[in-house]
Every structure is written in structure tokens, then in C-alpha cells.
Enzyme design. Structure first.
Site, PDB file in Angstrom:
ATOM      1  CG  ASN A   9      17.719  70.032  86.461  1.00 39.32           C
ATOM      2  OD1 ASN A   9      17.846  70.994  87.214  1.00 39.32           O
ATOM      3  ND2 ASN A   9      17.713  68.774  86.888  1.00 39.32           N
ATOM      4  CD1 TRP A  10      20.198  75.475  83.317  1.00 46.15           C
ATOM      5  CD2 TRP A  10      20.417  77.509  84.252  1.00 46.15           C
ATOM      6  NE1 TRP A  10      20.085  76.412  82.322  1.00 46.15           N
ATOM      7  CE2 TRP A  10      20.205  77.673  82.857  1.00 46.15           C
ATOM      8  CE3 TRP A  10      20.578  78.646  85.040  1.00 46.15           C
ATOM      9  CZ2 TRP A  10      20.164  78.932  82.256  1.00 46.15           C
ATOM     10  CZ3 TRP A  10      20.529  79.907  84.429  1.00 46.15           C
ATOM     11  CH2 TRP A  10      20.329  80.038  83.052  1.00 46.15           C
ATOM     12  CE  LYS A  11      21.117  67.690  87.059  1.00 43.86           C
ATOM     13  NZ  LYS A  11      21.687  66.371  87.052  1.00 43.86           N
ATOM     14  CG  HIS A  96      16.329  65.423  89.248  1.00 45.30           C
ATOM     15  ND1 HIS A  96      17.452  64.830  89.757  1.00 45.30           N
ATOM     16  CD2 HIS A  96      16.590  65.677  87.937  1.00 45.30           C
ATOM     17  CE1 HIS A  96      18.365  64.746  88.800  1.00 45.30           C
ATOM     18  NE2 HIS A  96      17.862  65.256  87.684  1.00 45.30           N
ATOM     19  CD  GLU A  98      20.978  65.367  90.454  1.00 39.04           C
ATOM     20  OE1 GLU A  98      20.602  66.547  90.506  1.00 39.04           O
ATOM     21  OE2 GLU A  98      21.608  64.901  89.478  1.00 39.04           O
ATOM     22  CD  GLU A 168      16.141  63.360  84.302  1.00 39.45           C
ATOM     23  OE1 GLU A 168      16.651  64.105  83.471  1.00 39.45           O
ATOM     24  OE2 GLU A 168      16.223  63.552  85.522  1.00 39.45           O
ATOM     25  N   GLY A 174      24.467  62.529  84.384  1.00 34.09           N
ATOM     26  CA  GLY A 174      25.769  63.124  84.688  1.00 34.09           C
ATOM     27  C   GLY A 174      26.938  62.165  84.554  1.00 34.09           C
ATOM     28  CB  SER A 213      24.692  61.470  79.448  1.00 34.77           C
ATOM     29  OG  SER A 213      25.204  61.367  80.765  1.00 34.77           O
ATOM     30  N   GLY A 234      20.689  68.224  81.699  1.00 32.89           N
ATOM     31  CA  GLY A 234      21.439  68.749  82.838  1.00 32.89           C
ATOM     32  C   GLY A 234      22.694  69.460  82.358  1.00 32.89           C
ATOM     33  N   GLY A 235      23.831  68.762  82.384  1.00 28.66           N
ATOM     34  CA  GLY A 235      25.135  69.347  82.061  1.00 28.66           C
ATOM     35  C   GLY A 235      25.147  70.189  80.791  1.00 28.66           C
TER      36      GLY A 235
HETATM   37  P1  PGA Z   1      22.611  65.232  82.685  1.00 28.88           P
HETATM   38  O1  PGA Z   1      21.445  65.450  83.744  1.00 28.88           O
HETATM   39  O2  PGA Z   1      22.089  65.727  81.341  1.00 28.88           O
HETATM   40  O3  PGA Z   1      23.762  66.053  83.182  1.00 28.88           O
HETATM   41  O4  PGA Z   1      22.912  63.766  82.644  1.00 28.88           O
HETATM   42  C1  PGA Z   1      20.091  65.229  83.419  1.00 28.88           C
HETATM   43  C2  PGA Z   1      19.233  65.526  84.613  1.00 28.88           C
HETATM   44  O5  PGA Z   1      19.646  65.219  85.737  1.00 28.88           O
HETATM   45  O6  PGA Z   1      18.128  66.076  84.471  1.00 28.88           O
END
Ligand code: PGA
Length: 250
Positions: A9-11, A96, A98, A168, A174, A213, A234-235
């Protein structure tokens, strides 16, 4: 056999050029290094979907990070599932945390998004997860179950069969704090139990991904958990080396 999936997930990261470079690196590394049969998914921003889709092959698919719940119409700034389908998008991340937090997406609205994604033959990656406060209060299981019930439990068996779940925990996204393997396995098992209470054997085949993470140095032990079928990353999905090392963790 449950499908093993690793989705990146590149956001809201990477310009189009940067995204093409990253996707090319990933595809080449996967070709050279990855011997397992996990399905890989890259989820860039809307503007990069079409360009990146052209680089991918049967090992690496493309996913969107969101879509609108309506088929078309006067919804300025929004993107429909039909538009995604037309450029060969296969997966859509829905709900998600967010999007739930910043864009106030509700379980009810997500139920509509799940419907339209399935109706168009795409695969929803449905996200659920609790806040730290909810976990401390001991209501995390109940909370996650209600997200699943309210957004998914209207689906028929055949529809539900196509859904991928991503657990999640919001406190792990993050933050660099990962759920322990015990915490991840416990929640994945509870989620599966809840899904089985509605969908029986079908839910035994549902892929439940862990997100929060997840990195090359903890992916192996997380993916070794009985009910963890992969990751939503994500990251670490923004660096080709890290993302591919996570994929190799199976
Ligand atoms: P993260 O994000 O790996 O940076 O914690 C995961 C996500 O939000 O899908």
C-alpha cells in the site's frame, strides 16, 4: 489451500516516474529471486495505476487504494470501480483505517463499496482493526467483529468467497510497533472464527493478511502464524529491496 498474498500500500507516496521505477525494480527482483507461489499486489495512487499495470505480469497484480460506492455520476474528484476495471485493476483496498479516520468512511458505506467492487469482478482487500484505546479497554475483538459484520455479513457465500481481509491494528500502522506473533495470531484466529460463524467452511479458505509495521525482519515469524496468510505492507513497500525480502519470507 488459502491463497498467500503480499500487498504493498503505497498510500500518497511516489510521483508517477518514481512509481514506475519502483514497480520495475520489484517486478525484476521477483522474477529473479522469488520462488514461492504468493500473489503479489502493488497499490499505487490512482494516477499511476494505468502506467504501472502495463509493467506487471501474472505474479504481480495491481490494486487501487479506494473507490467510490456509486457506479458513476456527479461525484467530483471520485473514481469508480468501472474505471478501475477498464485499466485492469484487480484488487481494491477498502476501509483502511486512514480512510475511516480522515475521510469518515463508515461500515455502512464500506458495505456499499464492497458490493460494487464484487459486482465488477474485482477483489476487495477489506481492512479492519482497533485503536490502542479499544485494546486497552479489552473491546478490540468485539470492535473488529462489528466492522466485519456490518460491512460484509450481507454477502452471499459466493460473494464472500472472493473477499480478502486485512487485520491492521491502528496502533501498529506506521509506528514501528508491530503486533507480537501471539497478538497477531490471536486476532487472526478470532477473526476467522467470527467469519466461520457466518460462512462456515468458506471462511476457512479466506486469506487474512496482517498489516502494521511489517518489515523484512519480522515478516517471517508473522507469516509463520497459522492464521496469517500474508501482509498488507505500507512503509516497507516503498523500498523494492524490503518489499521483495518480505515476499521471500514465506
Ligand atoms: P505500515 O502501514 O506497514 O507502514 O505500518 C501498513 C498499512 O497502513 O497498510
Amino acid at each position: 489451500m488459502r491463497k498467500k498474498i503480499v500487498a504493498g500500500n503505497w498510500k500518497m507516496n511516489k510521483t508517477h516516474e518514481e512509481g514506475l521505477k519502483l514497480a520495475t525494480e520489484i517486478v525484476n527482483m521477483v522474477k529473479d529471486e522469488v520462488r514461492n507461489d504468493a500473489q503479489l499486489v502493488i497499490c499505487p495512487s490512482f494516477v499511476s495505476l494505468q502506467g504501472i499495470a502495463k509493467l506487471l505480469d501474472s505474479r504481480v497484480s495491481i490494486g487501487a487504494q479506494n473507490c467510490n460506492s456509486k457506479a458513476s455520476g456527479a461525484y467530483t474528484g471520485e473514481v469508480s470501480v468501472e474505471m478501475l476495471k477498464a485499466i485492469d485493476v484487480k484488487y481494491v483496498i477498502l476501509g483502511h483505517s486512514e480512510r475511516r479516520e480522515y475521510f469518515k468512511e463508515t461500515n455502512l458505506e464500506l458495505a456499499e463499496k464492497v458490493n460494487i467492487v464484487l459486482k465488477n469482478g474485482l477483489i476487495p482487500i477489506f481492512c479492519c482493526g482497533e485503536t490502542l484505546k479499544q485494546r486497552e479497554k479489552g473491546i478490540h475483538i468485539e470492535f473488529v467483529n462489528s466492522q466485519l459484520t456490518e460491512s460484509l455479513f450481507h454477502l452471499s457465500d459466493d460473494e464472500f468467497r472472493k473477499v480478502v481481509i486485512a487485520y491492521e491494528p491502528i496502533w501498529a500502522i506506521g509506528t514501528g510497533v508491530t503486533a507480537s506473533t501471539a497478538q497477531a495470531q490471536e486476532m487472526h484466529e478470532k477473526i476467522r472464527k467470527h467469519l466461520i460463524s457466518k460462512y462456515g467452511k468458506t471462511a476457512e479458505e479466506t486469506s487474512i493478511l496482517y498489516g502494521g509495521s511489517c518489515k523484512p525482519d519480522n515478516a517471517k515469524e508473522l507469516f509463520a502464524c497459522k492464521d496469517v496468510d500474508g501482509g498488507l505492507i505500507g512503509g516497507a513497500s516503498l523500498k523494492s529491496r524490503d518489499f521483495v525480502d518480505i515476499i521471500k519470507s514465506f
